[in-house]
Design a protein around this motif. Sequence first.
Motif, mmCIF file in Angstrom:
data_model
loop_
_atom_site.group_PDB
_atom_site.id
_atom_site.type_symbol
_atom_site.label_atom_id
_atom_site.label_comp_id
_atom_site.label_asym_id
_atom_site.label_seq_id
_atom_site.Cartn_x
_atom_site.Cartn_y
_atom_site.Cartn_z
ATOM 1 N N ARG A 235 0.788 -1.105 0.065
ATOM 2 C CA ARG A 235 -0.178 0.097 -0.114
ATOM 3 C C ARG A 235 0.902 1.300 -0.092
ATOM 4 O O ARG A 235 0.633 2.412 -0.871
ATOM 5 C CB ARG A 235 -0.988 0.202 1.217
ATOM 6 N N SER A 236 1.932 1.354 0.771
ATOM 7 C CA SER A 236 2.552 2.675 1.109
ATOM 8 C C SER A 236 3.783 2.653 -0.221
ATOM 9 O O SER A 236 3.793 2.006 -0.935
ATOM 10 C CB SER A 236 3.562 2.534 2.220
ATOM 11 N N GLY A 237 3.762 3.924 -0.302
ATOM 12 C CA GLY A 237 4.632 4.483 -1.273
ATOM 13 C C GLY A 237 6.209 3.947 -1.296
ATOM 14 O O GLY A 237 6.655 2.844 -0.578
ATOM 15 N N GLY A 238 7.082 4.464 -1.985
ATOM 16 C CA GLY A 238 8.466 3.994 -2.198
ATOM 17 C C GLY A 238 8.721 2.855 -3.321
ATOM 18 O O GLY A 238 7.857 2.775 -4.075
ATOM 19 N N LYS A 239 9.898 2.514 -3.290
ATOM 20 C CA LYS A 239 10.194 1.595 -4.300
ATOM 21 C C LYS A 239 9.642 0.294 -4.103
ATOM 22 O O LYS A 239 9.968 -0.139 -3.004
ATOM 23 C CB LYS A 239 11.801 1.853 -4.620
ATOM 24 N N ALA A 240 9.371 -0.619 -5.079
ATOM 25 C CA ALA A 240 8.906 -1.983 -5.060
ATOM 26 C C ALA A 240 9.801 -2.684 -4.957
ATOM 27 O O ALA A 240 10.823 -2.660 -5.963
ATOM 28 C CB ALA A 240 7.783 -2.150 -5.923
ATOM 29 N N ALA A 241 9.901 -3.746 -3.812
ATOM 30 C CA ALA A 241 10.843 -4.756 -4.102
ATOM 31 C C ALA A 241 10.562 -5.791 -5.230
ATOM 32 O O ALA A 241 9.714 -5.714 -5.929
ATOM 33 C CB ALA A 241 11.038 -5.332 -2.696
ATOM 34 N N ARG A 242 11.692 -6.682 -5.206
ATOM 35 C CA ARG A 242 11.240 -7.528 -6.321
ATOM 36 C C ARG A 242 10.006 -8.645 -6.215
ATOM 37 O O ARG A 242 9.623 -9.027 -7.247
ATOM 38 C CB ARG A 242 12.617 -8.562 -6.744
ATOM 39 N N ASN A 243 9.774 -8.689 -5.129
ATOM 40 C CA ASN A 243 8.395 -9.559 -4.963
ATOM 41 C C ASN A 243 7.385 -8.564 -4.447
ATOM 42 O O ASN A 243 6.388 -9.148 -3.963
ATOM 43 C CB ASN A 243 8.719 -10.600 -4.146
ATOM 44 N N GLU A 244 7.065 -7.448 -4.732
ATOM 45 C CA GLU A 244 6.110 -6.436 -4.577
ATOM 46 C C GLU A 244 5.626 -5.708 -5.485
ATOM 47 O O GLU A 244 6.022 -5.369 -6.537
ATOM 48 C CB GLU A 244 6.548 -5.463 -3.495
ATOM 49 N N VAL A 245 4.218 -5.668 -5.571
ATOM 50 C CA VAL A 245 3.563 -4.890 -6.653
ATOM 51 C C VAL A 245 2.449 -3.890 -5.913
ATOM 52 O O VAL A 245 2.347 -4.114 -4.537
ATOM 53 C CB VAL A 245 2.625 -5.760 -7.542
ATOM 54 N N ASP A 246 2.066 -3.093 -6.590
ATOM 55 C CA ASP A 246 1.242 -1.737 -6.045
ATOM 56 C C ASP A 246 -0.420 -2.385 -5.996
ATOM 57 O O ASP A 246 -0.810 -3.065 -6.893
ATOM 58 C CB ASP A 246 1.323 -0.465 -6.620
ATOM 59 N N ALA A 247 -0.792 -1.998 -4.600
ATOM 60 C CA ALA A 247 -2.324 -2.375 -4.390
ATOM 61 C C ALA A 247 -3.061 -1.351 -5.479
ATOM 62 O O ALA A 247 -2.744 -0.237 -5.708
ATOM 63 C CB ALA A 247 -2.568 -2.332 -2.981
ATOM 64 N N ILE A 248 -4.497 -1.680 -5.522
ATOM 65 C CA ILE A 248 -5.322 -0.675 -5.963
ATOM 66 C C ILE A 248 -6.112 0.045 -4.986
ATOM 67 O O ILE A 248 -6.505 -0.485 -3.747
ATOM 68 C CB ILE A 248 -6.361 -1.516 -6.741
ATOM 69 N N THR A 249 -5.914 1.657 -5.064
ATOM 70 C CA THR A 249 -6.556 2.182 -4.042
ATOM 71 C C THR A 249 -8.111 2.211 -4.027
ATOM 72 O O THR A 249 -8.752 1.950 -4.929
ATOM 73 C CB THR A 249 -6.334 3.684 -4.640
ATOM 74 N N GLY A 250 -8.464 1.943 -2.692
ATOM 75 C CA GLY A 250 -9.826 1.658 -2.550
ATOM 76 C C GLY A 250 -10.289 0.163 -2.912
ATOM 77 O O GLY A 250 -11.524 0.071 -2.522
ATOM 78 N N ALA A 251 -9.490 -0.527 -2.774
ATOM 79 C CA ALA A 251 -9.609 -1.903 -2.817
ATOM 80 C C ALA A 251 -8.792 -2.779 -2.066
ATOM 81 O O ALA A 251 -8.139 -3.989 -2.582
ATOM 82 C CB ALA A 251 -9.677 -2.440 -4.288
ATOM 83 N N THR A 252 -8.558 -2.282 -0.826
ATOM 84 C CA THR A 252 -7.735 -3.051 0.318
ATOM 85 C C THR A 252 -8.054 -4.509 0.607
ATOM 86 O O THR A 252 -7.522 -5.182 0.534
ATOM 87 C CB THR A 252 -7.845 -2.012 1.649
ATOM 88 N N MET A 253 -9.594 -4.642 0.732
ATOM 89 C CA MET A 253 -9.958 -5.954 0.962
ATOM 90 C C MET A 253 -9.685 -6.944 -0.051
ATOM 91 O O MET A 253 -9.207 -7.953 0.165
ATOM 92 C CB MET A 253 -11.641 -5.941 1.235
ATOM 93 N N THR A 254 -10.092 -6.649 -1.450
ATOM 94 C CA THR A 254 -9.869 -7.667 -2.427
ATOM 95 C C THR A 254 -8.345 -7.537 -2.563
ATOM 96 O O THR A 254 -7.945 -8.712 -2.732
ATOM 97 C CB THR A 254 -10.212 -6.777 -3.648
ATOM 98 N N CYS A 255 -7.459 -6.981 -2.413
ATOM 99 C CA CYS A 255 -5.945 -6.878 -2.585
ATOM 100 C C CYS A 255 -5.430 -7.758 -1.486
ATOM 101 O O CYS A 255 -4.509 -8.792 -1.935
ATOM 102 C CB CYS A 255 -5.231 -5.530 -2.613
ATOM 103 N N ASP A 256 -5.870 -7.583 -0.228
ATOM 104 C CA ASP A 256 -5.471 -8.572 0.781
ATOM 105 C C ASP A 256 -6.013 -10.082 0.366
ATOM 106 O O ASP A 256 -5.298 -10.799 0.671
ATOM 107 C CB ASP A 256 -6.159 -8.239 1.970
ATOM 108 N N LYS A 257 -7.122 -10.299 0.031
ATOM 109 C CA LYS A 257 -7.515 -11.731 -0.318
ATOM 110 C C LYS A 257 -6.954 -12.197 -1.323
ATOM 111 O O LYS A 257 -6.440 -13.336 -1.480
ATOM 112 C CB LYS A 257 -9.056 -11.374 -0.738
ATOM 113 N N VAL A 258 -6.390 -11.491 -2.502
ATOM 114 C CA VAL A 258 -5.931 -11.762 -3.573
ATOM 115 C C VAL A 258 -4.326 -12.143 -3.294
ATOM 116 O O VAL A 258 -3.896 -13.284 -3.574
ATOM 117 C CB VAL A 258 -5.641 -10.716 -4.712
ATOM 118 N N GLU A 259 -3.774 -11.397 -2.598
ATOM 119 C CA GLU A 259 -2.310 -11.633 -1.855
ATOM 120 C C GLU A 259 -2.265 -12.994 -0.979
ATOM 121 O O GLU A 259 -1.438 -13.678 -1.515
ATOM 122 C CB GLU A 259 -2.100 -10.422 -1.080
#
Lengths: 221, 213
Positions: free
Chosen positions: B166-190
């Motif tokens: 969720r937070s800003g900064g540079k994504a590590a090699r196993n990180e992708v950006d979440a969708i704003t306003g879709a925290t629940m969905t992103c958590d579940k997909v993760e």
Amino acid sequence: MANNQPPACLSCGAKGPCGGKGLLTLKDGVWTSNPLAIQILGICSALAVSNRLENSLVMGAALIFVCVGSNLLVSLLRNRTPHRIRMIAEVAIIATFVILFDQFLKAFYWDMSKQLGPYVGLIITNCIVMGRAEAFALQNPPLLSMVDGAANGLGYAAALAIIGLFREILGTGEVMGYPVLAGEWYTPNQLMILAPGAFFTLGVVIAVFNIFKGQETAEKK
Amino acid sequence: MKSNLYVLGYAAVLGTVCALLLTASANFTAPYIADNARAEEVLNILAALNVPFQADASSEQLLEIFNTNVREQSREGITIYEYSLPQSKGKPEAVAVRFSGPGLWGPIKGFLALESDMKTIRGITFYEQEETPGLGGEIVSPAFREQFIGKSIVGEDGKAGIVIRRSGGKAARNEVDAITGATMTCDKVEAMLNAVIKNIAGKKSKIKVQNVK
């Protein structure tokens, strides 16, 4: 009602199978009390599926099929249906027709079925279908009820097609996938594809219908 | 006033007739619907594996492309879809696995494809989801899915797993950006992605041994 007899239908006259009320019933459903623009029924599905003309047409076809079928059956059974459970019986009949249409779409028009998503199934709860069964088919003979179902389905389909046409043209610059407003000068307005676009267009359609209807009523006076 | 018995009888008859009609129609349409669902699934496997195919290919063409390029097999209880080029003599180009789990409103199902190193993500597709349109529903958008391509399923610390952050900064090699306003969905997909990744990582040695062969 006796002093207010509707004019006889042109095609079959007062002694015809619809008792001379066919044409008036048709006009009622499509125009005078259009379910979408005048009665403001079935708004949920209309807002959801009218983002493209093709979707609108399929949804309209679904409603015509369900309305005609359920009105016919409800009318055929109207003297046998116990009053206490008539609404449950109506819902069972409506649900049967809706599921039939849904299965047909899933089997032969998979992509369309995916685009319309849950909204085909939700026709079961569409006020138009239930309203026609309850308000018309329960009191009228089968053939006339079928005309009424077709008229209301057509009225819904026509209003939906108008909304779908404008939203697709302004939102994507295309009609049924063919580019219309495709020049450099036109930037498709995404707002029209999204929910607010549906509200704006529906509002305009309702306003236009009522302006014309208002004129008609004024002339009669 | 009709008697209670009549009401019961009427309801029973009407219910039976409706049920019979629907059963007949369901039986009639079932094979067509199954074909359509299969074509949809195949399309998603091919898309996740990045197998080239034409966008307007019919379901028969898709099935043929699938059958010539992809082998479906079960290893260690995981069904995997192996894509190998004809000239590579059976050495897989990429492998896809199915993942599924509960979303916010309904089940989410999709395919995760990995390169032959079994670490780098080759593609991801979702073929079933009922998330909120415009928010969680955006997981199917190319913008979200393309972030995964080239990412690793192993973090900098060597632990298997992917993070939708969720937070800003540079994504590590196993990180992708979440969708704003879709925290629940992103958590579940993760969570569902990590479940399948753990599953693969736990059995990777077995899967890999056979891959090299």
